[in-house]
Motif scaffolding. Sequence first.
Motif, PDB file in Angstrom:
ATOM      1  N   PRO A  99       0.865  -1.341   0.092  1.00  0.00           N
ATOM      2  CA  PRO A  99      -0.018   0.067   0.115  1.00  0.00           C
ATOM      3  C   PRO A  99       0.751   1.299  -0.095  1.00  0.00           C
ATOM      4  CG  PRO A  99      -0.842  -1.517   1.677  1.00  0.00           C
ATOM      5  CD  PRO A  99       0.401  -1.911   1.130  1.00  0.00           C
ATOM      6  N   TYR A 100       2.121   1.333   0.419  1.00  0.00           N
ATOM      7  CA  TYR A 100       2.783   2.395   0.516  1.00  0.00           C
ATOM      8  C   TYR A 100       3.877   2.584  -0.848  1.00  0.00           C
ATOM      9  CZ  TYR A 100       1.300   1.989   5.112  1.00  0.00           C
ATOM     10  OH  TYR A 100       0.551   1.618   6.361  1.00  0.00           O
ATOM     11  N   GLY A 101       3.833   1.671  -1.735  1.00  0.00           N
ATOM     12  CA  GLY A 101       4.409   1.840  -2.846  1.00  0.00           C
ATOM     13  C   GLY A 101       5.853   1.765  -2.723  1.00  0.00           C
ATOM     14  N   GLY A 102       6.849   1.239  -1.772  1.00  0.00           N
ATOM     15  CA  GLY A 102       8.181   1.039  -1.401  1.00  0.00           C
ATOM     16  C   GLY A 102       8.518  -0.163  -2.359  1.00  0.00           C
ATOM     17  N   VAL A 103       9.821  -0.090  -2.397  1.00  0.00           N
ATOM     18  CA  VAL A 103      10.287  -1.263  -3.370  1.00  0.00           C
ATOM     19  C   VAL A 103      11.504  -1.748  -2.297  1.00  0.00           C
ATOM     20  CG1 VAL A 103      11.879  -1.788  -5.245  1.00  0.00           C
ATOM     21  CG2 VAL A 103      10.236   0.140  -5.483  1.00  0.00           C
ATOM     22  N   ALA A 104      11.422  -3.144  -2.047  1.00  0.00           N
ATOM     23  CA  ALA A 104      12.330  -3.931  -1.248  1.00  0.00           C
ATOM     24  C   ALA A 104      13.514  -4.637  -2.129  1.00  0.00           C
ATOM     25  CB  ALA A 104      11.695  -4.889  -0.555  1.00  0.00           C
ATOM     26  N   ARG A 105      14.741  -4.579  -1.603  1.00  0.00           N
ATOM     27  CA  ARG A 105      15.856  -5.235  -2.368  1.00  0.00           C
ATOM     28  C   ARG A 105      16.729  -5.678  -1.050  1.00  0.00           C
ATOM     29  NH1 ARG A 105      19.587  -1.647  -1.490  1.00  0.00           N
ATOM     30  NH2 ARG A 105      19.241   0.808  -1.676  1.00  0.00           N
ATOM     31  N   PRO A 106      17.663  -6.813  -1.453  1.00  0.00           N
ATOM     32  CA  PRO A 106      18.378  -7.315  -0.413  1.00  0.00           C
ATOM     33  C   PRO A 106      19.468  -6.234  -0.149  1.00  0.00           C
ATOM     34  CG  PRO A 106      18.068  -8.910  -2.077  1.00  0.00           C
ATOM     35  CD  PRO A 106      17.399  -7.589  -2.502  1.00  0.00           C
ATOM     36  N   GLN A 107      19.784  -6.224   1.106  1.00  0.00           N
ATOM     37  CA  GLN A 107      20.933  -4.978   1.472  1.00  0.00           C
ATOM     38  C   GLN A 107      22.235  -5.567   1.008  1.00  0.00           C
ATOM     39  OE1 GLN A 107      21.070  -3.858   5.453  1.00  0.00           O
ATOM     40  NE2 GLN A 107      22.100  -2.273   5.023  1.00  0.00           N
ATOM     41  N   HIS A 108      22.299  -6.995   1.170  1.00  0.00           N
ATOM     42  CA  HIS A 108      23.668  -7.531   0.673  1.00  0.00           C
ATOM     43  C   HIS A 108      23.467  -8.677  -0.293  1.00  0.00           C
ATOM     44  CE1 HIS A 108      25.097  -5.543   4.289  1.00  0.00           C
ATOM     45  NE2 HIS A 108      24.302  -6.268   5.051  1.00  0.00           N
ATOM     46  N   PRO A 109      23.116  -8.430  -1.558  1.00  0.00           N
ATOM     47  CA  PRO A 109      22.762  -9.201  -2.750  1.00  0.00           C
ATOM     48  C   PRO A 109      23.580 -10.449  -2.813  1.00  0.00           C
ATOM     49  CG  PRO A 109      23.237  -6.978  -3.479  1.00  0.00           C
ATOM     50  CD  PRO A 109      23.290  -6.847  -1.988  1.00  0.00           C
ATOM     51  N   THR A 110      24.843 -10.110  -2.669  1.00  0.00           N
ATOM     52  CA  THR A 110      25.988 -11.297  -2.984  1.00  0.00           C
ATOM     53  C   THR A 110      26.498 -11.940  -1.997  1.00  0.00           C
ATOM     54  OG1 THR A 110      27.678  -9.672  -2.909  1.00  0.00           O
ATOM     55  CG2 THR A 110      26.473  -9.662  -5.198  1.00  0.00           C
ATOM     56  N   VAL A 111      26.232 -11.590  -0.737  1.00  0.00           N
ATOM     57  CA  VAL A 111      26.585 -12.302   0.477  1.00  0.00           C
ATOM     58  C   VAL A 111      25.813 -13.530   0.742  1.00  0.00           C
ATOM     59  CG1 VAL A 111      26.937 -11.898   2.901  1.00  0.00           C
ATOM     60  CG2 VAL A 111      27.268 -10.225   1.294  1.00  0.00           C
ATOM     61  N   ALA A 112      26.588 -14.683   0.997  1.00  0.00           N
ATOM     62  CA  ALA A 112      25.842 -15.946   1.395  1.00  0.00           C
ATOM     63  C   ALA A 112      25.873 -16.008   2.779  1.00  0.00           C
ATOM     64  CB  ALA A 112      26.629 -17.178   0.778  1.00  0.00           C
ATOM     65  N   ASP A 113      26.210 -15.249   3.706  1.00  0.00           N
ATOM     66  CA  ASP A 113      26.249 -15.398   5.205  1.00  0.00           C
ATOM     67  C   ASP A 113      24.690 -15.407   5.553  1.00  0.00           C
ATOM     68  OD1 ASP A 113      25.555 -13.570   7.834  1.00  0.00           O
ATOM     69  OD2 ASP A 113      27.793 -14.640   8.033  1.00  0.00           O
ATOM     70  N   PRO A 114      24.179 -16.374   6.466  1.00  0.00           N
ATOM     71  CA  PRO A 114      22.768 -16.513   6.644  1.00  0.00           C
ATOM     72  C   PRO A 114      22.321 -15.340   7.419  1.00  0.00           C
ATOM     73  CG  PRO A 114      24.247 -18.305   7.705  1.00  0.00           C
ATOM     74  CD  PRO A 114      25.262 -17.403   7.080  1.00  0.00           C
ATOM     75  N   LEU A 115      22.906 -14.747   8.313  1.00  0.00           N
ATOM     76  CA  LEU A 115      22.236 -13.571   8.841  1.00  0.00           C
ATOM     77  C   LEU A 115      22.261 -12.130   8.104  1.00  0.00           C
ATOM     78  CD1 LEU A 115      21.260 -12.283  11.235  1.00  0.00           C
ATOM     79  CD2 LEU A 115      23.414 -11.716  12.032  1.00  0.00           C
ATOM     80  N   LEU A 116      23.492 -11.895   7.400  1.00  0.00           N
ATOM     81  CA  LEU A 116      23.366 -10.802   6.562  1.00  0.00           C
ATOM     82  C   LEU A 116      22.360 -10.946   5.325  1.00  0.00           C
ATOM     83  CD1 LEU A 116      27.109  -9.746   6.228  1.00  0.00           C
ATOM     84  CD2 LEU A 116      25.205  -8.876   7.675  1.00  0.00           C
ATOM     85  N   SER A 117      22.088 -12.156   4.868  1.00  0.00           N
ATOM     86  CA  SER A 117      21.169 -12.296   3.747  1.00  0.00           C
ATOM     87  C   SER A 117      19.711 -12.096   4.221  1.00  0.00           C
ATOM     88  CB  SER A 117      21.014 -13.750   3.327  1.00  0.00           C
ATOM     89  OG  SER A 117      21.117 -14.711   4.126  1.00  0.00           O
ATOM     90  N   ARG A 118      19.394 -11.803   5.274  1.00  0.00           N
ATOM     91  CA  ARG A 118      18.183 -11.549   5.883  1.00  0.00           C
ATOM     92  C   ARG A 118      17.724  -9.967   5.952  1.00  0.00           C
ATOM     93  NH1 ARG A 118      18.583 -14.173  11.712  1.00  0.00           N
ATOM     94  NH2 ARG A 118      16.474 -13.118  11.780  1.00  0.00           N
ATOM     95  N   TYR A 119      18.843  -9.125   5.598  1.00  0.00           N
ATOM     96  CA  TYR A 119      18.582  -7.623   5.770  1.00  0.00           C
ATOM     97  C   TYR A 119      18.070  -7.375   4.476  1.00  0.00           C
ATOM     98  CZ  TYR A 119      20.437  -7.261  10.347  1.00  0.00           C
ATOM     99  OH  TYR A 119      20.771  -7.246  11.556  1.00  0.00           O
ATOM    100  N   PHE A 120      17.048  -6.272   4.470  1.00  0.00           N
ATOM    101  CA  PHE A 120      16.335  -5.990   3.333  1.00  0.00           C
ATOM    102  C   PHE A 120      16.425  -4.309   3.340  1.00  0.00           C
ATOM    103  CE2 PHE A 120      15.535 -10.175   2.528  1.00  0.00           C
ATOM    104  CZ  PHE A 120      15.294 -10.395   1.043  1.00  0.00           C
ATOM    105  N   ILE A 121      16.438  -3.709   2.264  1.00  0.00           N
ATOM    106  CA  ILE A 121      16.198  -2.149   2.251  1.00  0.00           C
ATOM    107  C   ILE A 121      14.896  -1.949   1.505  1.00  0.00           C
ATOM    108  CG2 ILE A 121      17.311   0.187   1.380  1.00  0.00           C
ATOM    109  CD1 ILE A 121      18.953  -1.066   3.571  1.00  0.00           C
ATOM    110  N   VAL A 122      14.232  -0.770   2.155  1.00  0.00           N
ATOM    111  CA  VAL A 122      12.826  -0.537   1.378  1.00  0.00           C
ATOM    112  C   VAL A 122      13.207   1.041   1.118  1.00  0.00           C
ATOM    113  CG1 VAL A 122      10.534  -0.039   1.669  1.00  0.00           C
ATOM    114  CG2 VAL A 122      11.534  -1.946   2.672  1.00  0.00           C
TER     115      VAL A 122
END
Length: 85
Positions: free
Chosen positions: A29-52
């Motif tokens: 409803p807010y029109g934001g776009v989400a993308r991975p914060q660390h798109p090329t990292v395989a680390d299980p914790l860092l891969s959970r972060y996204f930027i809107v």
Amino acid sequence: MDIVVLLRPEAAERARRGAASAFQAALAPYGGVARPQHPTVADPLLSRYFIVSGVPSDRQDAVVAALLKADGVEAAYVQPTPALP
């Protein structure tokens, strides 16, 4: 400013695949776009972060509140403005 989101592992995997999720539904409803914060990292914790991005500043608090209620979202906050020490 952007919004930083930490997803639970299963929700992050769905989001990285582009699958429908409560995270995407809360954001829609807010029109934001989400993308991975660390798109090329395989680390299980860092891969959970996204930027809107793309959410007007006057709606960011509402987006954070909606995201925090969504299944699969562990944390969400507006990224602070960078400043010199």
